[in-house]
Write a protein that holds these residues in place. Structure first.
Motif, short mmCIF file in Angstrom:
data_model
loop_
_atom_site.label_atom_id
_atom_site.label_comp_id
_atom_site.label_asym_id
_atom_site.label_seq_id
_atom_site.Cartn_x
_atom_site.Cartn_y
_atom_site.Cartn_z
N GLU A 41 0.83 -1.20 0.00
CA GLU A 41 0.00 0.00 0.00
C GLU A 41 0.87 1.26 0.00
O GLU A 41 0.62 2.19 -0.77
CB GLU A 41 -0.91 -0.01 1.22
CG GLU A 41 -1.85 1.16 1.32
CD GLU A 41 -2.66 1.13 2.60
OE1 GLU A 41 -3.07 2.22 3.02
OE2 GLU A 41 -2.87 0.05 3.17
N ALA A 71 -4.22 -4.25 -1.07
CA ALA A 71 -3.63 -2.91 -0.97
C ALA A 71 -4.23 -1.97 -2.02
O ALA A 71 -4.56 -0.82 -1.71
CB ALA A 71 -2.12 -2.99 -1.14
N LYS A 74 -7.75 -1.01 -0.95
CA LYS A 74 -7.72 -0.01 0.13
C LYS A 74 -7.49 1.39 -0.42
O LYS A 74 -8.04 2.37 0.08
CB LYS A 74 -6.61 -0.37 1.13
CG LYS A 74 -6.38 0.67 2.20
CD LYS A 74 -7.03 0.26 3.48
CE LYS A 74 -6.86 1.18 4.66
NZ LYS A 74 -6.10 2.34 4.61
N LEU A 75 -6.70 1.48 -1.48
CA LEU A 75 -6.40 2.77 -2.08
C LEU A 75 -7.44 3.22 -3.11
O LEU A 75 -7.33 4.28 -3.69
CB LEU A 75 -5.01 2.73 -2.74
CG LEU A 75 -3.85 2.58 -1.76
CD1 LEU A 75 -2.56 2.27 -2.51
CD2 LEU A 75 -3.70 3.83 -0.91
#
Length: 109
Positions: A41, A71, A74-75
């Motif tokens: 991330e 990751a 999440k972004l």
């Protein structure tokens, strides 16, 4: 996908030493897996990727593939996992970036 990520974050902090992924030859704890997701991330956050285009994840190792996919989620990135042979047409299928674990035989168009 974010519910899975939330669970990994919670278990990674509360039960870091418990097994998260077990294969025939390795055991990855929740703590190790969380550190892997956070590491990916942080690296991806430094890149200038287009959030409107999906990111192709072409990684053979299932644990690494999952860490990268989580990751990216999440972004705020959408991901696809195309077959390597379709990467020659990556731009045509709308891919904004390709993350691979080894050199690709051909560069995406």
């Amino acid at each position: 996908m974010l519910d899975v990520l939330s669970s990994i974050y919670a278990f990674g902090r509360l039960h870091a030493d418990r097994p998260a992924i077990v294969t025939a030859d390795t055991v990855i704890t929740y703590g190790d897996f969380l550190r892997a997701v956070l590491s990916v991330e942080q690296r991806i956050a430094t890149l200038d990727l287009d959030t409107d285009k999906p990111v192709a994840v072409v990684i053979n190792n299932p644990s690494r593939h999952l860490a990268v996919t989580l990751a990216l989620a999440k972004l705020g990135y959408a991901t696809i996992s195309p077959a390597r042979q379709s990467l020659a047409n990556a731009v045509e299928i709308g891919v904004g970036a390709v993350i691979a674990d080894d050199m690709l035989a051909t560069a995406p168009a």
